[in-house]
Design a protein around this motif. Structure first.
Motif, PDB file in Angstrom:
ATOM      1  N   HIS A 268     -28.424 -75.471  12.636  1.00 21.48           N
ATOM      2  CA  HIS A 268     -29.210 -76.622  12.197  1.00 21.48           C
ATOM      3  C   HIS A 268     -30.225 -76.224  11.123  1.00 21.48           C
TER       4      HIS A 268
ATOM      5  N   PRO B 163     -28.158 -78.198   7.903  1.00 18.84           N
ATOM      6  CA  PRO B 163     -28.397 -79.346   8.791  1.00 18.84           C
ATOM      7  C   PRO B 163     -27.254 -80.356   8.807  1.00 18.84           C
ATOM      8  N   GLU B 164     -26.433 -80.413   7.744  1.00 22.40           N
ATOM      9  CA  GLU B 164     -25.345 -81.396   7.725  1.00 22.40           C
ATOM     10  C   GLU B 164     -24.320 -81.144   8.817  1.00 22.40           C
ATOM     11  N   ASN B 165     -24.206 -79.910   9.280  1.00 22.98           N
ATOM     12  CA  ASN B 165     -23.218 -79.609  10.311  1.00 22.98           C
ATOM     13  C   ASN B 165     -23.603 -80.161  11.678  1.00 22.98           C
ATOM     14  N   THR B 166     -24.878 -80.430  11.898  1.00 23.27           N
ATOM     15  CA  THR B 166     -25.326 -80.908  13.202  1.00 23.27           C
ATOM     16  C   THR B 166     -25.735 -82.377  13.191  1.00 23.27           C
ATOM     17  N   GLU B 167     -25.582 -83.053  12.052  1.00 20.27           N
ATOM     18  CA  GLU B 167     -25.978 -84.460  11.999  1.00 20.27           C
ATOM     19  C   GLU B 167     -25.121 -85.327  12.915  1.00 20.27           C
ATOM     20  N   ILE B 168     -23.826 -85.021  13.014  1.00 21.55           N
ATOM     21  CA  ILE B 168     -22.938 -85.834  13.868  1.00 21.55           C
ATOM     22  C   ILE B 168     -23.369 -85.720  15.327  1.00 21.55           C
TER      23      ILE B 168
ATOM     24  N   LEU C 246     -26.407 -84.982  16.459  1.00 21.20           N
ATOM     25  CA  LEU C 246     -27.763 -85.469  16.698  1.00 21.20           C
ATOM     26  C   LEU C 246     -27.935 -86.960  16.446  1.00 21.20           C
ATOM     27  N   HIS C 247     -27.140 -87.548  15.549  1.00 23.01           N
ATOM     28  CA  HIS C 247     -27.394 -88.917  15.115  1.00 23.01           C
ATOM     29  C   HIS C 247     -26.263 -89.883  15.452  1.00 23.01           C
ATOM     30  N   THR C 248     -25.341 -89.490  16.281  1.00 22.22           N
ATOM     31  CA  THR C 248     -24.270 -90.393  16.715  1.00 22.22           C
ATOM     32  C   THR C 248     -24.192 -90.389  18.229  1.00 22.22           C
TER      33      THR C 248
END
Length: 286
Positions: free
Chosen positions: A242, A246-251, A253-255
């Motif tokens: 992260h 950070p783009e690798n963990t957005e799914i 954390l935010h879905t």
């Protein structure tokens, strides 16, 4: 004022300052060990009085009286939920801290019991009764066992029976070693058995148990470390990814499916931790 007078004044002032600093350093060296010993003893006694001998109701009343003004201030500055969350965090933290200190105290007393029993046996072989042997051996014991036996002596002096004093000792220190000592002393006092020989065997038995526990801890050290690493490694890897990308963990954390996956991961980590604890038994996390 000529140059020589100024020179002597500066020299005198410098000498006085350095002499004072040297005397101060000597005083620190002279009184450092006694001060450290006094601080250790007073801290141990204060913790005993606050964490061991204070009834649970009085303990939580004092804690509540200390926290209420702070919680009211948090409610006024932020919100009610912030105050409730802070109260829960503080309450759980205090409970865990007290439990950790009590477990540490139990371990210390269990390790100190064999040597204390040897002192009792030596005093009883010299012709003293059990109460006199207990009083004679108490000053030679290390803390915290010395504080417990000193409390037992004070209770005996105010007229309490030996049976009640031993029972209260076990209520404060609920370990197998203390239970064995309690039963041995009670049987010896009631039936007049060879108490010295029984206490000698008990001290030998407690030492053998301590050696066995240490051996189990040594043999299981790698497995215990593996269990802790397997718990911390996924968390450390997640936070590292992260931070780096950070783009690798957005799914996650935010879905909603990602949140479900994170919850499932925590459940699986907890199950793995429980399995490791069950496999290692009491040898875990010692």
């Amino acid at each position: 004022m000529d140059i020589m007078t100024r020179f002597f004044i500066v020299l005198t002032g410098t000498t006085v300052i350095f002499s004072g600093l040297y005397a101060f350093s000597l005083g620190i060296r002279r009184w450092r060990k006694p001060a450290q010993y006094w601080l250790t003893e007073s801290t141990e006694s204060s913790l005993d009085a606050f964490l061991i001998y204070v009834p649970a109701e009085v303990f939580w009343q004092r804690l509540l009286g200390l926290l209420l003004p702070i919680l009211f201030l948090l409610t006024f500055l932020f919100s009610l939920w912030t105050s409730v969350g802070a109260a829960l965090v503080v309450g759980v933290s205090i409970f865990l801290l007290k439990r950790s200190l009590l477990l540490r105290r139990y371990r210390l007393i269990t390790n100190q019991l064999p040597d204390a029993i040897d002192l009792l046996v030596t005093a009883m072989q010299a012709g003293l009764s059990f109460s006199a042997a207990l009083e004679r051996s108490t000053p030679q014991l290390p803390a915290p066992l010395r504080h417990e036996w000193a409390l037992m002596i004070r209770q005996l002096r105010i007229g309490e029976s030996m049976h009640a004093v031993l029972q209260q000792f076990y209520q404060r220190i609920q370990t197998e070693a203390v239970l064995q000592l309690l039963l041995t002393i009670q049987l010896g006092l009631q039936h007049g058995a060879q108490q010295v020989e029984v206490l000698q065997r008990l001290a030998l038995n407690l030492r053998q148990q301590h050696y066995a526990v240490e051996r189990v801890k040594s043999l299981s050290a790698q497995a215990r470390m593996q269990g802790k690493v397997m718990v911390l490694l996924p968390l450390g890897l997640f936070f590292s990814l992260h931070f780096i990308h950070p783009e690798n963990t957005e799914i996650l954390l935010h879905t909603t499916p990602g949140n479900y996956l994170i919850g499932l991961c925590f459940v699986l980590i907890g199950i793995g931790q429980l399995l490791v604890r069950q496999i290692l038994g009491r040898a875990y996390a010692r």
